[in-house]
Design an enzyme around this catalytic site. Structure first.
Site, PDB file in Angstrom:
ATOM      1  N   GLU A 888       0.680  -1.220  -0.044  1.00 20.67           N
ATOM      2  CA  GLU A 888       0.180   0.001   0.015  1.00 20.67           C
ATOM      3  C   GLU A 888       0.771   1.243   0.148  1.00 20.67           C
ATOM      4  O   GLU A 888       0.480   2.490  -0.493  1.00 20.67           O
ATOM      5  CB  GLU A 888      -0.998  -0.139   1.275  1.00 20.67           C
ATOM      6  CG  GLU A 888      -2.040  -0.851   0.742  1.00 20.67           C
ATOM      7  CD  GLU A 888      -3.071  -0.973   1.951  1.00 20.67           C
ATOM      8  OE1 GLU A 888      -4.188  -0.967   2.023  1.00 20.67           O
ATOM      9  OE2 GLU A 888      -2.591  -1.886   2.801  1.00 20.67           O
ATOM     10  N   ALA A 889       1.985   1.220   0.615  1.00 25.49           N
ATOM     11  CA  ALA A 889       2.915   2.384   0.469  1.00 25.49           C
ATOM     12  C   ALA A 889       3.044   2.755  -1.124  1.00 25.49           C
ATOM     13  O   ALA A 889       3.347   3.937  -1.293  1.00 25.49           O
ATOM     14  CB  ALA A 889       4.189   2.265   1.294  1.00 25.49           C
TER      15      ALA A 889
END
Length: 979
Positions: A888-889
């Protein structure tokens, strides 16, 4: 009906078939012949999943009617190119270079590439990209780079310049040291050869009596009263067995509701499965037609008459919170204003003086920003099956990414005991978050329960786009100030999140805005408020990044604006303000790691080179720009997170194991991840164990314990932790008094069990976890974090405003990667989505955006071939094997690097996503005339004045929850039992 006998030469053999030349497409005929490697995604010829070679030309078979195919034509499909036991170099390269993720698009790409290499055996990378652009091959997972790598390496092998061994990672040399190495996905080769069965393929393999389920989805209004549903004529039509409406599931038909925040109104179950009295959004479904064939079901669905009375439609947050708006849900109290059902403050430092501090600061900026409704656009839509299994359990096959969570939801929605419900994840053609919702899975369960017969529900892509959830849009008013040296002194933000008509998870998403606004900078004084409202647009659901991209849309714009106003380089102002050891985050807790300075040091020479290049190469026609953005994400679900796995010893003299878990694979590599975690967990006891010694049994609730959601970047962390426990438990059981290990036969002979669980929970391991305080937003609700820093390079055409991203660099910290190939796949895939988010992707216009092309999916030439990812290294002392988390980063703030680069190139800031050419062109024209930027909106009305709302919160303090009091196992191996 007039049918025709035809013969085509398919994969070298003449194949005769009977068809309806007016209705049948080449894709439907091929699939009927059992050649299911030809996938149908969009159904409109814009995604390329169905690509085949017809008489030496690549065509999209889903739109090629058989009447337009000459008899005895030659057709090549993926099955004619190679097999699992004898793969073509293209298939081998796809597998070994990480070009297989979800795999749904892969057969179409390989077929397309096969013809390319026949026409051009020695292509350049740009030749390959031009070819896939021309033939509309879309990949939503990889970012395309690995695909081009695979074609280039396969071409070299076919020219005799390389061999298979040259592109193969030889794991035999690394026995006992696999962690971090590029072990290939166990299921990659079947996907590359077209023999992996996805949802529509599973339907073809079901018994003859399986009913086909079609949606009755009016798609006329986004809010309407249902006056009448007339099924009388449809019920008489050929093949119709039953038409299911909400009347057939009285007492159920609702998904569960739950609140994550003390400042959430007491919610009722707003999320219906089948519409009852009202249509609440455009994709709402009023009935399910169950018939003997798909054609009969479709015809009957079209014959259902639905009488509707239009009601006021509130199609975004701003409309829903106006003083004269009506309530979308009559039961919702006016606690926070019209249609607003939750809010969360952030009050940090000398927060009462923030307006004064900003007013007195050397430099300050303010602005309003809109983060748009991004559609996930997985190439495979939503397909699912249901039947009663051998144990008389209702069994549902679907694309779930939260298997036990969805099992509980489905049981609630269709009114069956949860212990009589079995859920299995089919091989999944991507979801990126939308598959978290049990909305449609409940529909097929209802059909099977009501009819008592096996059922399969499929839908066309327009239906899928309408019915599925989207990334929640958000509106922001915000300010940021710094002193004369560029050090931040105060920030202020007011956020309004649009969550559609269904309320669950909306308040949870607010916590992400409150945590990732101004991340990972040190901000001494902050006043912020996040609020969420119900609307009549698509319901909000999970999407990679889950709330963080919305926050970065605001904060990373403000940082660039402040740098410009203060006359400081955008890199330098960020370098000055990143948090250093001892400085806390927005929620008044220390950052768990401080790799930020090292990451910026790594990026600095790349940034300086890119800036110099852009300046040197810009022309009057093409302006080049560079933008950067900080991003990152949390890992895990916080204080209530758990994971459970099991490891079983298999027969044989050599230790071999089965691993059971629910690491749901949406394309990110759940099998790849589980394999490396198992190998590493067993290594202290069995250092000679190899990938061939591990058999994975995954994502079937009959056999597998609940490992939790494939969400929150938690899977590797949580699965790894639980695997460590399971490995120790089985090793302890196998260990003899002399320290050697029992064989399987010895275990059985001594009556010792051969299967052992591994149970892990945050509440058991960590004693300092606090959800965000409802009074000031302070708290520490996660067990670790990830960090990502992005550099975007763009070209902007001055004549049109069209922007092309020409390069993206990601510097990241995720602890120690478990499989570097999988991580790089997530980096590149996240970047491709972020570029689309910045420039083209949208689901606002319900008709224009109903397919991938209209909704702005990035094709290969929209994503740069220059994708650079750099791991700064290091380990996470909290994580399993030194790992933190990933995924998700990599889709957190990269879109803002693109937006900032556009401003750097042409001096135009786009405040409302996406940055379409017309917006940029209008901005350039206004700038040339000395007029205000037309892309900068006036402050939004978000329900009430920010400081009035904050004062109301101060006057009504609430008692925050303290999750450290949770007992281990309170959520249970069998899934969360929500009340």
């Amino acid at each position: 009906m007039n049918l025709k006998k035809m013969t085509l030469n398919i994969n070298g053999a003449d194949r005769m078939f009977i068809c309806d030349p007016e209705k049948d497409t080449l894709a439907s005929v091929l699939r009927r012949l059992g050649l299911t490697g030809t996938k149908v995604g969009c159904g409109t010829g814009v995604c390329g999943a169905c690509s085949v070679i017809l008489d030496g030309k690549v065509i999209r078979s889903c739109t090629r009617k058989i009447k337009n195919v000459k008899e005895y034509s030659s057709v090549m499909t993926i099955e004619g190119i190679g097999t699992v036991l004898n793969p073509h170099p293209l298939q081998y390269a796809w597998v070994h270079l990480g070009a297989v993720q979800c795999g749904f698009c892969v057969p179409g790409f390989i077929v397309s590439a096969y013809q390319l290499l026949l026409d051009n055996p020695n292509p350049t990378r740009e030749d390959v990209r031009d070819w896939f652009q021309k033939h509309r091959n879309v990949c939503r997972c990889t970012g395309y780079k690995q695909i081009v790598d695979a074609v280039m390496e396969a071409a070299a092998i076919m020219r005799g310049e390389k061999t298979f061994d040259d592109i193969t990672y030889d794991w035999s040399k690394d026995v006992g040291d696999f962690y971090g190495k590029p072990l290939i996905r166990p299921n990659a080769m079947p996907k590359a050869c077209g023999v992996c069965d996805y949802g529509d393929d599973v339907e073809l393999h079901m018994p003859e009596e399986t009913l086909k389920v079609e949606l009755v989805q009016p798609r006329k209004y986004s809010h309407a009263k249902i006056i009448n549903i007339d099924c009388s004529e449809a019920e008489k039509m050929p093949g119709v067995v039953k038409i299911v409406t909400a009347e057939d599931v009285k007492g159920a038909n609702r998904l569960m509701t739950y609140a994550f925040s003390e400042r959430t109104v007491e919610m009722q179950q707003a999320h219906h499965v089948l519409a009852e009295d009202e249509i609440l959004y455009y994709g709402d479904v009023v009935a399910l037609v169950c018939a003997d064939t798909r054609a009969h079901a479709k015809a009957a669905a079209d014959a259902v008459k639905v009488e509707l009375e239009p009601l006021p439609e509130y199609m975004n947050y701003l409309e829903a919170v106006t003083p004269d708006a009506e309530k979308i849900h009559d039961w919702m109290p006016d606690t926070y204003g019209k249609n607003i059902y939750s809010e969360l403050p952030v009050l940090k430092g000398d927060h009462e003086k923030v307006p004064e501090i900003i007013g007195d600061a050397a430099y300050s900026v303010e602005g309003s920003f809109y983060s748009s409704r991004e559609p996930h656009m997985s190439i495979e839509g939503d397909v699912m099956q249901a039947y009663y299994d051998e144990d008389d359990n209702l069994c549902i096959h679907c694309k779930t990414m939260t298997l036990y969570f969805d099992r509980d939801e489905i049981a609630e929605a269709i009114g069956v005991p949860v212990e009589k419900l079995r859920v299995i994840e089919n091989p999944t053609g991507g979801s990126f978050g939308w598959a978290m919702s049990a909305h449609t899975y409940s529909m097929v369960g209802m059909a099977a329960k009501v009819t008592g017969m096996p059922c399969s529900l499929s839908m066309d892509y327009g239906q899928f786009m309408a019915v599925s959830g989207k990334r929640s849009p958000a509106y922001f008013n915000a300010k940021l100030a710094c002193d004369k040296d560029g050090m931040f002194v105060a920030g202020e933000f007011d956020a309004g999140l649009d969550h559609g008509p269904f309320l669950e998870l909306g308040d949870d998403k607010l916590t992400k805005i409150s945590r990732f606004m101004f991340y990972p900078y040190y901000m001494p004084n902050v006043v912020g408020l996040s609020r969420v409202a119900a609307t009549n647009h698509s319901f909000g659901t999970a999407y990679r990044g889950y709330g963080a991209p919305q926050a970065f849309t605001c904060s990373e714009a403000l940082v660039d604006m402040l740098a410009e106003k203060a006359g400081i380089d955008p890199f330098e102002i960020r370098y000055k303000n990143i948090a250093r050891p001892g400085q806390d985050n927005l929620n008044q807790y220390p950052f768990l790691h401080y790799p930020m300075e090292e990451m910026m040091d790594k990026l600095k020479p790349m940034y300086e080179e890119a800036v110099a290049k852009a300046k040197a190469e810009s022309t009057d026609e093409i302006k080049k720009g560079v933008g950067i953005a900080w991003g990152g994400y949390n890992v895990g679900l916080g204080a209530v997170d758990e994971a459970h796995v099991a490891i079983e010893l298999m027969p044989g003299d050599r230790p071999k194991f089965r691993k059971y878990d629910t690491w749901q694979d949406q394309g990110q590599g759940g099998d790849q991840g589980s394999l490396i975690c198992t190998l590493e967990a067993l290594k202290p006891y069995f250092p000679d164990v190899t990938p061939d010694d591990i058999k994975l049994i995954q994502t079937d609730s009959k056999y597998c314990p609940n490992t939790g959601e494939s969400a929150g970047s938690r899977s590797h962390y949580a699965n790894g932790k639980a695997s460590i426990v399971a490995a120790k438990n089985i090793a302890d059981a196998m260990r003899k008094p002399d320290g050697t290990y029992r064989t399987y036969d010895e275990m059985v002979a001594e009556g010792i069990p051969t299967r052992y669980d591994g149970d892990w929970a945050t509440a058991d391991e960590y004693d300092c976890f606090y959800d965000l305080d409802p009074n000031d937003g302070s708290g520490n609700p996660t067990y670790t974090y990830t960090y990502a820093l992005f550099l975007a390079e763009v070209d902007v055409e001055t004549a049109t405003g069209k922007t092309t991203c020409t390069g993206m660099t990601c510097i990241y910290w995720i602890g120690k990667p478990g499989n570097i190939q999988a991580v790089e796949g997530q980096v590149n895939g996240g970047i491709s989505h972020a570029i689309g988010f910045a420039l083209s992707e949208n689901y606002d216009d319900l008709k224009k955006h109903a397919n991938m092309l209209g909704a702005g999916v990035p094709y290969i030439k929209d994503v740069p071939d220059k994708l650079v990812s750099v791991d700064v290294g290091g380990t996470d002392p909290r994580g399993p094997f030194g790992s933190s988390g990933a995924s998700e980063a990599f889709q957190s703030s990269d879109h803002m690097a693109v937006i900032n680069a556009i401003n750097n190139a042409v001096g135009v800031r786009v405040h409302e996503l996406p940055a379409t050419p017309d917006k940029i062109k209008a901005g350039m024209e206004a700038l040339a005339k000395g007029e205000p930027n037309p892309n900068a909106p006036e402050p939004y009305f978000l329900g009430s004045d920010l400081y009035d709302a904050i004062e109301e919160i101060k006057n009504n303090p609430l008692t925050p929850s303290k999750p450290e009091n949770l007992e281990f196992g309170s959520l249970g191996k069998e899934g969360v039992q929500w009340k």
